[in-house]
Design an enzyme around this catalytic site. Structure first.
Site, PDB file in Angstrom:
ATOM      1  N   ASP A 311      -0.795  -3.455   0.013  1.00 52.54           N
ATOM      2  CA  ASP A 311      -0.284  -2.166   0.481  1.00 52.54           C
ATOM      3  C   ASP A 311       0.763  -1.663  -0.512  1.00 52.54           C
ATOM      4  O   ASP A 311       1.699  -2.403  -0.872  1.00 52.54           O
ATOM      5  CB  ASP A 311       0.341  -2.325   1.868  1.00 52.54           C
ATOM      6  CG  ASP A 311       0.769  -1.002   2.468  1.00 52.54           C
ATOM      7  OD1 ASP A 311      -0.013  -0.421   3.239  1.00 52.54           O
ATOM      8  OD2 ASP A 311       1.876  -0.544   2.135  1.00 52.54           O
ATOM      9  N   ASN A 319       4.281  10.570  -1.953  1.00 52.98           N
ATOM     10  CA  ASN A 319       3.602  11.846  -1.705  1.00 52.98           C
ATOM     11  C   ASN A 319       4.591  12.950  -1.351  1.00 52.98           C
ATOM     12  O   ASN A 319       4.496  14.079  -1.839  1.00 52.98           O
ATOM     13  CB  ASN A 319       2.597  11.690  -0.559  1.00 52.98           C
ATOM     14  CG  ASN A 319       1.233  11.221  -1.048  1.00 52.98           C
ATOM     15  OD1 ASN A 319       0.888  11.388  -2.218  1.00 52.98           O
ATOM     16  ND2 ASN A 319       0.455  10.631  -0.149  1.00 52.98           N
ATOM     17  N   ASP A 328      -2.128  10.602  -5.714  1.00 56.43           N
ATOM     18  CA  ASP A 328      -3.500  10.199  -6.063  1.00 56.43           C
ATOM     19  C   ASP A 328      -3.534   9.446  -7.383  1.00 56.43           C
ATOM     20  O   ASP A 328      -4.301   8.479  -7.543  1.00 56.43           O
ATOM     21  CB  ASP A 328      -4.408  11.432  -6.151  1.00 56.43           C
ATOM     22  CG  ASP A 328      -4.776  11.987  -4.788  1.00 56.43           C
ATOM     23  OD1 ASP A 328      -4.479  11.318  -3.784  1.00 56.43           O
ATOM     24  OD2 ASP A 328      -5.358  13.088  -4.729  1.00 56.43           O
ATOM     25  N   GLU A 354      -3.243   3.962   1.344  1.00 51.31           N
ATOM     26  CA  GLU A 354      -2.664   3.155   0.266  1.00 51.31           C
ATOM     27  C   GLU A 354      -2.936   1.668   0.466  1.00 51.31           C
ATOM     28  O   GLU A 354      -2.324   0.819  -0.174  1.00 51.31           O
ATOM     29  CB  GLU A 354      -1.150   3.385   0.189  1.00 51.31           C
ATOM     30  CG  GLU A 354      -0.330   2.806   1.326  1.00 51.31           C
ATOM     31  CD  GLU A 354      -0.271   3.690   2.572  1.00 51.31           C
ATOM     32  OE1 GLU A 354       0.629   3.490   3.400  1.00 51.31           O
ATOM     33  OE2 GLU A 354      -1.138   4.595   2.701  1.00 51.31           O
TER      34      GLU A 354
END
Length: 430
Positions: A311, A319, A328, A354
């Site tokens: 993770d 973000n 991204d 993620e």
């Protein structure tokens, strides 16, 4: 069967004259010899690869017998199994319509000339009618043969067009240089034929292809064996296409490999349905299938199977701070690190957002810990957004006896939760 009803009256006028049939029967050998001595026949016999005696036995005698049956009323002109077999013989030998015409005309000329020169008035008066029957047979033979040749050429053109438009095929020399390819393969690759011929398939090789695949491919085909496998390729426009490929060695008469033929099936849509479009890793749906298969094999072979859940730490804030484009980019680069730090036999997938999962067949817990640590350090040292370093957390578990995929995944997920609870940027296992 071809019918010529307008000629039946000619046959009817001749069939009762047994004297004509008897005459030709008596002169059979003489007529056959004159036919075999006819100058143009030598070239045709040579083309067929026969000696004159073989031509006499295989073709001339049968034609003569059929001619006599027609005169005797036992058979209609053009209705002749022997003649059809002879036509097929001509066809298999590749004779042109002109060659067949010359061969049949030679017999007609010999028979008419023989009647004219025989000195028997009762026979000479039949020359015109005999010529009509011979012309009828000649017309039938040439019509049948022309239709066969035409149909064959049309069929061949049709088959070639089907192959060109639908078969993904290429032919290369032993050096891998492309010698021939179909329009279908050109369309798939985006290249014109002249852009591919003279090049090797390296022009299409995907930069992320495993070199071991091509090493195995060449070892297989140079050993004279057929290679089957999947290959990732790059179109002229830079996009990816994937083919299921079969490469077959071609031998000469001496048993030496002279070239290779490659047949392909475009499986791009099927393969892309299995992968995450952003990272190119397997998606969750395909992972479920692979996980079940690896679990089954591990149980059947009593081998180890380990799972790593990964993770990216604080991804939401990445973000929120830098935008989804930067987010991204982090996902894509993280996926690249996973590929670099794992074996080709390992399976990397994007679980969602993620979160990622790595399946390690034949791998015990200690080795899996080492893989996770290698990934963690690579991410910490190499991955950042502007001035912000990126880290990740891991949960690791090895399959226990009697444990299914859901239980194994649940344990790894529990260890990942502990890693995040303990401060992140670390690996936790049993």
């Amino acid at each position: 069967m071809r019918e010529f009803p307008h000629m039946n009256s000619v046959v009817d006028a001749l069939r009762y004259d047994t004297g004509l049939v008897d005459f030709f029967e008596e002169q059979r050998e003489h007529i056959l010899q004159k036919w075999l001595d006819y100058p143009v026949l030598g070239n045709i016999v040579d083309t067929l690869g026969y000696t004159l005696e073989e031509y006499r036995n295989k073709i001339a005698t049968g034609v003569m017998n059929n001619f006599l049956k027609v005169l005797n009323g036992d058979r209609q002109p053009g209705d002749c199994p022997v003649m059809r077999s002879i036509i097929n013989e001509f066809y298999e030998m590749g004779l042109t319509v002109e060659d067949v015409f010359m061969s049949c005309t030679a017999l007609k000329n010999v028979l008419v000339q023989f009647l004219e020169e025989c000195g028997v008035f009762e026979m000479k008066k039949h020359a015109h009618n005999v010529m009509m029957v011979l012309d009828h047979n000649l017309y039938g033979v040439l019509s049948i043969y022309s239709e066969m040749k035409c149909a064959s050429e049309v069929e061949l053109d049709f088959r070639n067009r089907i192959i060109q438009e639908n078969v993904l095929y290429s032919r290369t020399g032993t050096d891998g240089v492309i010698l021939e390819t179909t329009e279908a393969f050109c369309k798939l690759s985006g290249y014109e034929k002249e852009e591919l011929i003279g090049k090797t398939h390296a022009i299409l090789r995907h930069p992320e292809s495993d070199p071991d695949i091509y090493r195995e491919l060449w070892e297989t085909i140079t050993a004279g064996e057929i290679w089957n496998g999947s290959l990732a390729n790059v179109r002229k426009n830079g996009s990816t296409f994937i083919t299921k490929t079969r490469i077959v060695p071609v031998y000469d008469e001496g048993g030496e490999i002279t070239e290779y033929m490659a047949f392909r099936n475009d499986i791009t849509a099927d393969e892309l349905a299995k992968v995450d479009p952003l990272t190119g890793l397997y998606n969750r749906r395909e992972l479920d299938t692979i996980f079940r298969n690896l679990h089954f094999n591990a149980v059947a072979k009593t081998e180890a199977l380990s799972v790593i859940l990964a993770d990216i730490d604080h991804f939401k804030s990445i973000n929120d701070t830098y935008g989804h484009y930067e987010g991204d980019d982090v996902i894509v680069r993280f996926a690249g690190i996973l590929r670099t730090c794992t074996r080709s036999s390992d399976v990397c997938a994007r679980w969602g957002g993620e979160e990622f999962i790595i399946l390690l067949p034949g791998t015990d817990l200690a080795t899996a810990r080492g893989v996770a640590e290698r990934i963690r350090q690579s991410v910490q040292n190499c991955l950042q957004v502007r001035d912000r370093k990126i880290t990740c957390s891991f949960g690791i578990a090895q399959m226990q006896k009697g444990e299914g995929t859901k239980e194994l995944f649940k344990r790894a997920d529990g260890y990942l939760y502990r890693a995040k609870e303990n401060g992140r940027n670390q690996s936790v296992s049993e």
